[in-house]
Design an enzyme around this catalytic site. Structure first.
Site: not given
Ligand code: PLP
Length: 408
Positions: A145, A233, A262
Protein backbone atom coordinates in the site's frame (compact mmCIF):
# COMPACT_ATOMS: atom_id res chain seq x y z
CA UNK A 1 -33.23 16.56 12.66
CA UNK A 2 -36.36 14.57 13.52
CA UNK A 3 -37.31 14.48 17.19
CA UNK A 4 -36.37 10.81 17.61
CA UNK A 5 -32.99 11.18 15.87
CA UNK A 6 -29.90 11.54 18.00
CA UNK A 7 -27.22 14.05 16.92
CA UNK A 8 -24.84 11.33 15.72
CA UNK A 9 -27.57 9.60 13.64
CA UNK A 10 -28.43 12.91 12.05
CA UNK A 11 -24.79 13.69 11.21
CA UNK A 12 -24.26 10.22 9.74
CA UNK A 13 -27.42 10.42 7.60
CA UNK A 14 -26.41 13.86 6.30
CA UNK A 15 -22.91 12.62 5.46
CA UNK A 16 -24.40 9.61 3.64
CA UNK A 17 -26.62 11.90 1.60
CA UNK A 18 -23.96 14.38 0.54
CA UNK A 19 -20.61 12.59 0.41
CA UNK A 20 -19.07 10.04 -1.94
CA UNK A 21 -19.13 6.63 -0.31
CA UNK A 22 -15.44 5.86 -0.74
CA UNK A 23 -15.18 5.06 2.99
CA UNK A 24 -17.32 2.97 5.36
CA UNK A 25 -16.67 4.68 8.72
CA UNK A 26 -17.72 3.22 12.05
CA UNK A 27 -20.94 4.98 13.20
CA UNK A 28 -19.27 7.38 15.64
CA UNK A 29 -19.22 11.17 15.16
CA UNK A 30 -16.21 12.73 16.86
CA UNK A 31 -16.46 16.27 18.18
CA UNK A 32 -13.23 16.67 20.15
CA UNK A 33 -10.17 14.72 21.24
CA UNK A 34 -7.27 14.81 23.68
CA UNK A 35 -4.32 12.45 23.93
CA UNK A 36 -5.57 8.93 23.20
CA UNK A 37 -9.24 9.79 23.81
CA UNK A 38 -11.96 11.07 21.49
CA UNK A 39 -15.36 12.45 22.50
CA UNK A 40 -18.40 12.16 20.25
CA UNK A 41 -21.25 14.63 19.65
CA UNK A 42 -23.22 13.00 22.45
CA UNK A 43 -20.42 13.28 24.99
CA UNK A 44 -19.35 9.61 24.94
CA UNK A 45 -15.61 9.02 25.27
CA UNK A 46 -13.71 6.49 23.16
CA UNK A 47 -10.16 5.16 23.37
CA UNK A 48 -8.43 5.70 20.01
CA UNK A 49 -6.44 2.59 19.07
CA UNK A 50 -6.01 3.64 15.43
CA UNK A 51 -4.31 7.07 15.77
CA UNK A 52 -5.26 8.15 12.25
CA UNK A 53 -3.25 5.30 10.73
CA UNK A 54 -0.23 6.59 12.71
CA UNK A 55 -0.71 10.23 11.70
CA UNK A 56 -1.48 10.85 15.39
CA UNK A 57 1.62 9.26 16.93
CA UNK A 58 1.89 12.22 19.34
CA UNK A 59 -1.76 12.05 20.31
CA UNK A 60 -4.73 14.33 19.73
CA UNK A 61 -4.42 17.99 20.64
CA UNK A 62 -0.76 17.67 21.56
CA UNK A 63 0.09 20.87 23.47
CA UNK A 64 3.50 21.42 21.86
CA UNK A 65 2.19 20.87 18.34
CA UNK A 66 -0.92 22.99 18.82
CA UNK A 67 1.17 25.83 20.28
CA UNK A 68 3.62 25.65 17.37
CA UNK A 69 0.74 25.72 14.88
CA UNK A 70 -1.02 28.62 16.65
CA UNK A 71 2.16 30.71 16.77
CA UNK A 72 2.77 30.12 13.08
CA UNK A 73 -0.90 30.88 12.20
CA UNK A 74 -0.34 34.36 13.59
CA UNK A 75 2.76 34.95 11.44
CA UNK A 76 2.51 33.53 7.92
CA UNK A 77 0.90 30.33 6.65
CA UNK A 78 1.61 30.14 2.92
CA UNK A 79 4.11 31.74 0.58
CA UNK A 80 4.21 29.11 -2.19
CA UNK A 81 7.69 28.09 -3.21
CA UNK A 82 7.85 31.16 -5.47
CA UNK A 83 9.42 32.87 -2.44
CA UNK A 84 11.59 31.75 0.44
CA UNK A 85 10.17 31.72 3.98
CA UNK A 86 11.92 31.68 7.32
CA UNK A 87 10.94 28.16 8.50
CA UNK A 88 11.92 26.29 5.35
CA UNK A 89 15.69 25.96 5.77
CA UNK A 90 15.43 24.76 9.37
CA UNK A 91 12.79 22.19 8.45
CA UNK A 92 14.89 20.73 5.63
CA UNK A 93 18.14 20.77 7.62
CA UNK A 94 16.63 19.17 10.72
CA UNK A 95 14.66 16.53 8.85
CA UNK A 96 17.76 15.61 6.81
CA UNK A 97 19.72 15.29 10.05
CA UNK A 98 17.04 13.14 11.71
CA UNK A 99 17.25 10.83 8.68
CA UNK A 100 21.04 10.88 8.43
CA UNK A 101 20.61 12.16 4.87
CA UNK A 102 21.47 15.34 2.98
CA UNK A 103 18.47 16.59 1.08
CA UNK A 104 14.71 16.99 1.58
CA UNK A 105 11.92 17.47 -0.96
CA UNK A 106 8.71 18.36 0.90
CA UNK A 107 5.20 17.52 -0.30
CA UNK A 108 1.86 17.20 1.52
CA UNK A 109 0.29 13.74 1.42
CA UNK A 110 1.94 10.34 1.42
CA UNK A 111 0.81 9.52 -2.10
CA UNK A 112 2.39 12.72 -3.42
CA UNK A 113 5.66 11.84 -1.72
CA UNK A 114 5.58 8.33 -3.24
CA UNK A 115 4.89 9.89 -6.66
CA UNK A 116 7.85 12.18 -6.03
CA UNK A 117 10.08 9.23 -5.12
CA UNK A 118 9.03 7.40 -8.30
CA UNK A 119 9.71 10.45 -10.48
CA UNK A 120 13.03 11.01 -8.70
CA UNK A 121 14.16 7.39 -9.16
CA UNK A 122 13.22 7.40 -12.84
CA UNK A 123 14.99 10.71 -13.47
CA UNK A 124 18.05 9.51 -11.49
CA UNK A 125 18.03 6.40 -13.68
CA UNK A 126 18.05 8.38 -16.91
CA UNK A 127 20.37 11.22 -15.87
CA UNK A 128 22.82 9.46 -13.53
CA UNK A 129 22.65 5.73 -14.16
CA UNK A 130 22.31 5.99 -17.93
CA UNK A 131 19.14 3.92 -18.34
CA UNK A 132 17.82 4.12 -21.94
CA UNK A 133 14.89 6.54 -22.26
CA UNK A 134 11.51 5.03 -21.31
CA UNK A 135 13.03 1.86 -19.86
CA UNK A 136 13.16 2.70 -16.13
CA UNK A 137 11.75 -0.16 -14.07
CA UNK A 138 10.82 -0.21 -10.38
CA UNK A 139 10.36 -3.40 -8.36
CA UNK A 140 7.61 -3.43 -5.72
CA UNK A 141 6.08 -6.07 -3.44
CA UNK A 142 2.68 -7.72 -3.58
CA UNK A 143 0.07 -6.59 -1.03
CA UNK A 144 1.76 -3.18 -0.98
CA UNK A 145 0.00 0.00 0.00
CA UNK A 146 1.67 3.19 -1.20
CA UNK A 147 -1.33 5.47 -1.80
CA UNK A 148 -4.19 6.09 -4.19
CA UNK A 149 -2.98 7.93 -7.31
CA UNK A 150 -3.44 6.38 -10.75
CA UNK A 151 0.25 5.44 -10.99
CA UNK A 152 0.42 4.02 -7.47
CA UNK A 153 -2.68 1.84 -7.81
CA UNK A 154 -1.24 0.62 -11.13
CA UNK A 155 1.15 -1.57 -9.10
CA UNK A 156 -1.30 -2.50 -6.34
CA UNK A 157 -2.34 -6.17 -6.08
CA UNK A 158 -5.56 -5.25 -4.25
CA UNK A 159 -8.49 -5.53 -6.70
CA UNK A 160 -10.53 -3.04 -4.65
CA UNK A 161 -7.85 -0.38 -5.05
CA UNK A 162 -7.19 -1.12 -8.71
CA UNK A 163 -10.39 -2.14 -10.51
CA UNK A 164 -11.91 0.24 -13.05
CA UNK A 165 -9.09 2.79 -12.78
CA UNK A 166 -7.09 1.76 -15.87
CA UNK A 167 -5.32 2.24 -18.18
CA UNK A 168 -2.47 1.64 -15.75
CA UNK A 169 1.01 3.15 -15.61
CA UNK A 170 3.65 0.67 -16.82
CA UNK A 171 7.19 0.27 -15.48
CA UNK A 172 6.59 -1.73 -12.28
CA UNK A 173 7.29 -5.39 -11.51
CA UNK A 174 5.72 -7.07 -8.50
CA UNK A 175 7.51 -9.72 -6.39
CA UNK A 176 6.26 -11.61 -3.29
CA UNK A 177 6.92 -9.61 -0.09
CA UNK A 178 9.53 -11.11 2.20
CA UNK A 179 10.99 -13.47 -0.45
CA UNK A 180 14.64 -12.55 -0.93
CA UNK A 181 15.28 -15.13 -3.66
CA UNK A 182 12.38 -13.73 -5.69
CA UNK A 183 13.79 -10.22 -5.23
CA UNK A 184 17.22 -11.33 -6.41
CA UNK A 185 15.73 -13.07 -9.45
CA UNK A 186 13.70 -9.96 -10.33
CA UNK A 187 16.73 -7.70 -9.95
CA UNK A 188 18.79 -9.94 -12.20
CA UNK A 189 16.00 -10.27 -14.77
CA UNK A 190 16.49 -6.73 -16.02
CA UNK A 191 19.38 -4.99 -14.30
CA UNK A 192 20.05 -2.45 -17.06
CA UNK A 193 16.67 -0.76 -16.66
CA UNK A 194 16.03 -1.27 -12.96
CA UNK A 195 16.25 2.01 -11.05
CA UNK A 196 14.68 1.22 -7.69
CA UNK A 197 13.10 -1.21 -5.26
CA UNK A 198 10.17 0.35 -3.39
CA UNK A 199 9.08 -1.38 -0.17
CA UNK A 200 7.28 -0.82 3.12
CA UNK A 201 9.65 -2.12 5.83
CA UNK A 202 6.49 -3.40 7.53
CA UNK A 203 3.31 -3.65 5.43
CA UNK A 204 0.66 -1.77 7.40
CA UNK A 205 -2.49 -1.93 5.29
CA UNK A 206 -1.78 -5.57 4.41
CA UNK A 207 -2.27 -6.41 8.10
CA UNK A 208 0.97 -5.29 9.77
CA UNK A 209 3.14 -7.87 8.01
CA UNK A 210 6.70 -7.99 9.30
CA UNK A 211 9.11 -9.49 6.74
CA UNK A 212 11.31 -12.43 7.80
CA UNK A 213 14.53 -11.53 9.65
CA UNK A 214 17.29 -10.64 7.21
CA UNK A 215 14.94 -9.62 4.40
CA UNK A 216 15.46 -5.86 4.54
CA UNK A 217 19.20 -6.27 5.08
CA UNK A 218 19.27 -8.69 2.14
CA UNK A 219 17.40 -6.25 -0.11
CA UNK A 220 19.87 -3.57 0.98
CA UNK A 221 22.83 -5.73 -0.08
CA UNK A 222 21.26 -6.79 -3.38
CA UNK A 223 20.34 -3.24 -4.39
CA UNK A 224 23.68 -1.79 -3.30
CA UNK A 225 25.60 -4.38 -5.32
CA UNK A 226 23.57 -3.59 -8.45
CA UNK A 227 23.43 0.19 -8.21
CA UNK A 228 19.66 0.18 -7.65
CA UNK A 229 18.01 2.63 -5.24
CA UNK A 230 16.32 1.18 -2.15
CA UNK A 231 13.29 3.36 -1.42
CA UNK A 232 11.75 2.73 2.02
CA UNK A 233 8.12 3.83 2.38
CA UNK A 234 8.21 4.71 6.10
CA UNK A 235 5.03 6.80 5.88
CA UNK A 236 3.25 4.58 8.41
CA UNK A 237 6.14 2.59 9.95
CA UNK A 238 8.42 5.56 10.59
CA UNK A 239 8.71 8.31 13.19
CA UNK A 240 8.52 6.24 16.34
CA UNK A 241 5.74 3.72 15.72
CA UNK A 242 7.90 0.58 15.90
CA UNK A 243 10.06 1.70 18.83
CA UNK A 244 12.71 3.27 16.63
CA UNK A 245 12.69 6.39 14.47
CA UNK A 246 12.59 4.18 11.36
CA UNK A 247 11.45 0.56 11.03
CA UNK A 248 14.50 -0.09 8.81
CA UNK A 249 16.71 0.46 11.87
CA UNK A 250 15.57 -2.84 13.38
CA UNK A 251 17.73 -4.53 10.74
CA UNK A 252 20.46 -1.91 10.77
CA UNK A 253 19.39 -0.90 7.28
CA UNK A 254 19.80 2.58 5.81
CA UNK A 255 17.91 2.89 2.53
CA UNK A 256 18.85 5.34 -0.24
CA UNK A 257 15.54 7.14 0.03
CA UNK A 258 13.08 7.57 2.90
CA UNK A 259 9.49 8.49 2.11
CA UNK A 260 7.79 10.07 5.11
CA UNK A 261 4.29 11.38 5.82
CA UNK A 262 1.50 10.85 8.32
CA UNK A 263 3.09 11.57 11.75
CA UNK A 264 5.41 14.17 10.18
CA UNK A 265 2.43 16.56 10.23
CA UNK A 266 1.69 15.77 13.89
CA UNK A 267 -1.96 15.06 13.11
CA UNK A 268 -2.38 18.80 12.51
CA UNK A 269 -1.55 19.38 8.85
CA UNK A 270 -0.56 17.06 6.00
CA UNK A 271 3.23 17.04 5.66
CA UNK A 272 5.21 14.52 3.63
CA UNK A 273 8.73 14.41 2.31
CA UNK A 274 11.24 12.49 0.27
CA UNK A 275 14.62 12.43 2.00
CA UNK A 276 17.78 11.24 0.27
CA UNK A 277 21.28 12.15 -0.88
CA UNK A 278 22.17 15.32 -2.75
CA UNK A 279 23.03 13.14 -5.74
CA UNK A 280 19.61 11.52 -5.95
CA UNK A 281 17.40 14.54 -5.16
CA UNK A 282 19.81 16.77 -7.08
CA UNK A 283 18.29 15.53 -10.35
CA UNK A 284 15.38 17.96 -10.01
CA UNK A 285 15.75 21.35 -11.68
CA UNK A 286 13.47 24.39 -11.25
CA UNK A 287 10.06 23.83 -12.82
CA UNK A 288 10.43 20.06 -13.18
CA UNK A 289 8.47 19.06 -10.08
CA UNK A 290 6.59 20.84 -7.31
CA UNK A 291 3.53 21.49 -5.17
CA UNK A 292 1.76 24.71 -4.20
CA UNK A 293 1.46 23.71 -0.54
CA UNK A 294 4.59 21.55 -0.21
CA UNK A 295 6.91 22.92 2.47
CA UNK A 296 4.57 25.75 3.48
CA UNK A 297 5.36 27.75 6.65
CA UNK A 298 2.60 26.17 8.77
CA UNK A 299 3.65 22.67 7.71
CA UNK A 300 7.31 23.42 8.43
CA UNK A 301 6.53 24.91 11.86
CA UNK A 302 4.53 21.84 12.94
CA UNK A 303 7.01 19.37 11.44
CA UNK A 304 9.92 21.15 13.16
CA UNK A 305 8.19 20.52 16.47
CA UNK A 306 7.60 16.88 15.49
CA UNK A 307 11.31 16.50 14.69
CA UNK A 308 12.29 18.13 18.00
CA UNK A 309 10.02 15.70 19.86
CA UNK A 310 11.51 12.72 18.04
CA UNK A 311 15.02 13.98 18.86
CA UNK A 312 14.33 13.34 22.56
CA UNK A 313 13.85 9.62 21.88
CA UNK A 314 10.99 9.65 24.39
CA UNK A 315 8.34 8.51 21.91
CA UNK A 316 10.47 5.76 20.39
CA UNK A 317 11.15 4.58 23.96
CA UNK A 318 7.46 4.56 24.88
CA UNK A 319 6.61 2.65 21.71
CA UNK A 320 9.29 0.06 22.45
CA UNK A 321 8.31 -0.39 26.09
CA UNK A 322 4.53 -0.31 25.73
CA UNK A 323 4.85 -2.29 22.51
CA UNK A 324 6.57 -5.12 24.34
CA UNK A 325 3.71 -5.11 26.84
CA UNK A 326 1.10 -5.01 24.04
CA UNK A 327 2.64 -7.95 22.22
CA UNK A 328 2.98 -9.95 25.44
CA UNK A 329 -0.74 -9.43 26.18
CA UNK A 330 -1.77 -10.25 22.61
CA UNK A 331 0.37 -13.41 22.67
CA UNK A 332 -1.59 -14.52 25.77
CA UNK A 333 -4.83 -13.94 23.85
CA UNK A 334 -3.48 -15.91 20.90
CA UNK A 335 -3.03 -18.84 23.29
CA UNK A 336 -6.77 -18.72 24.05
CA UNK A 337 -8.09 -19.71 20.61
CA UNK A 338 -10.06 -16.57 19.69
CA UNK A 339 -6.97 -14.98 18.15
CA UNK A 340 -5.27 -16.90 15.33
CA UNK A 341 -2.15 -14.82 14.84
CA UNK A 342 -0.55 -11.60 15.99
CA UNK A 343 2.10 -9.66 14.10
CA UNK A 344 3.82 -6.35 14.48
CA UNK A 345 6.55 -4.37 16.14
CA UNK A 346 6.47 -1.68 18.78
CA UNK A 347 3.06 -0.11 19.43
CA UNK A 348 1.68 -1.61 16.24
CA UNK A 349 -0.12 -4.93 15.86
CA UNK A 350 -2.17 -6.83 13.30
CA UNK A 351 -4.49 -9.28 15.06
CA UNK A 352 -6.13 -12.10 13.08
CA UNK A 353 -9.39 -13.00 14.79
CA UNK A 354 -10.59 -16.58 14.54
CA UNK A 355 -13.21 -16.17 11.76
CA UNK A 356 -16.15 -17.76 13.64
CA UNK A 357 -15.91 -14.88 16.19
CA UNK A 358 -16.91 -12.41 13.48
CA UNK A 359 -15.43 -10.33 10.71
CA UNK A 360 -12.93 -7.60 11.51
CA UNK A 361 -15.73 -5.13 10.91
CA UNK A 362 -18.05 -6.85 13.40
CA UNK A 363 -15.30 -7.01 16.01
CA UNK A 364 -14.61 -3.29 15.42
CA UNK A 365 -18.31 -2.47 15.90
CA UNK A 366 -18.50 -4.49 19.10
CA UNK A 367 -15.37 -2.75 20.38
CA UNK A 368 -16.99 0.58 19.52
CA UNK A 369 -19.98 -0.36 21.68
CA UNK A 370 -17.42 -0.78 24.47
CA UNK A 371 -15.88 2.63 23.64
CA UNK A 372 -12.75 1.43 21.89
CA UNK A 373 -12.02 2.46 18.30
CA UNK A 374 -9.98 0.25 15.96
CA UNK A 375 -10.05 -0.38 12.22
CA UNK A 376 -10.37 -3.71 10.48
CA UNK A 377 -8.41 -4.72 7.42
CA UNK A 378 -8.78 -7.73 5.13
CA UNK A 379 -11.48 -10.01 6.52
CA UNK A 380 -10.88 -10.98 10.13
CA UNK A 381 -7.87 -8.80 10.92
CA UNK A 382 -7.92 -5.74 13.14
CA UNK A 383 -4.97 -3.50 13.72
CA UNK A 384 -3.97 -1.82 16.93
CA UNK A 385 -1.86 1.33 16.70
CA UNK A 386 -2.65 3.73 19.56
CA UNK A 387 -1.10 7.17 19.88
CA UNK A 388 2.39 6.69 21.37
CA UNK A 389 1.32 8.92 24.30
CA UNK A 390 -1.29 6.41 25.50
CA UNK A 391 -1.07 5.53 29.20
CA UNK A 392 -0.38 1.91 30.15
CA UNK A 393 -3.63 1.71 32.17
CA UNK A 394 -5.62 2.98 29.18
CA UNK A 395 -3.95 0.47 26.88
CA UNK A 396 -4.73 -2.31 29.38
CA UNK A 397 -8.35 -1.17 29.60
CA UNK A 398 -8.57 -1.26 25.79
CA UNK A 399 -7.14 -4.79 25.75
CA UNK A 400 -9.66 -5.82 28.44
CA UNK A 401 -12.44 -4.66 26.09
CA UNK A 402 -10.95 -6.74 23.26
CA UNK A 403 -10.80 -9.78 25.55
CA UNK A 404 -14.44 -9.20 26.53
CA UNK A 405 -15.55 -8.90 22.91
CA UNK A 406 -13.73 -12.09 21.96
CA UNK A 407 -15.31 -13.92 24.90
CA UNK A 408 -18.88 -12.88 23.93
C1 PLP B 1 -1.00 6.08 4.30
C2 PLP B 1 0.12 5.53 3.48
C3 PLP B 1 0.43 6.07 2.23
C4 PLP B 1 -0.39 7.16 1.58
O1 PLP B 1 -0.46 8.32 2.33
P1 PLP B 1 -1.64 9.39 2.07
O2 PLP B 1 -1.26 10.55 2.93
O3 PLP B 1 -2.92 8.74 2.50
O4 PLP B 1 -1.62 9.70 0.62
C5 PLP B 1 1.51 5.54 1.56
N1 PLP B 1 2.25 4.54 2.08
C6 PLP B 1 1.96 4.00 3.28
C7 PLP B 1 2.83 2.90 3.81
C8 PLP B 1 0.88 4.46 4.01
O5 PLP B 1 0.59 3.90 5.18
Amino acid sequence: MTSTERPSEHAIAAAEAHSAHNYHPLPVVVASAEGAWMTDVEGRRYLDLLAGYSALNFGHHNRRLIDAAKAQLERVTLTSRAFHHDRFAAFCAELAELCGMETVLPMNTGAEAIETAIKTARKWGYRVKGVPDGRARIIVADNNFHGRTTTIISFSTDPEARADHGPYTPGFDIVPYGDLAAMEAALDAGPEGTVAVLLEPIQGEAGVLVPPPGYLAGVRELTRARGVLFIADEIQSGLGRTGKTFACEHEGVVPDVYVLGKALGGGVVPVSAVVSSAEVLGVHRPGEHGSTFGGNPLACAVALEVIAMLRTGEFQGRAAELGEHLHRELAHMAGGGAVEAVRGRGLWAGVDIEPSRGTGRQISERLMDRRVLVKDTHGSTIRIAPPLVIGKEDLDWGLDQLRAVLAE
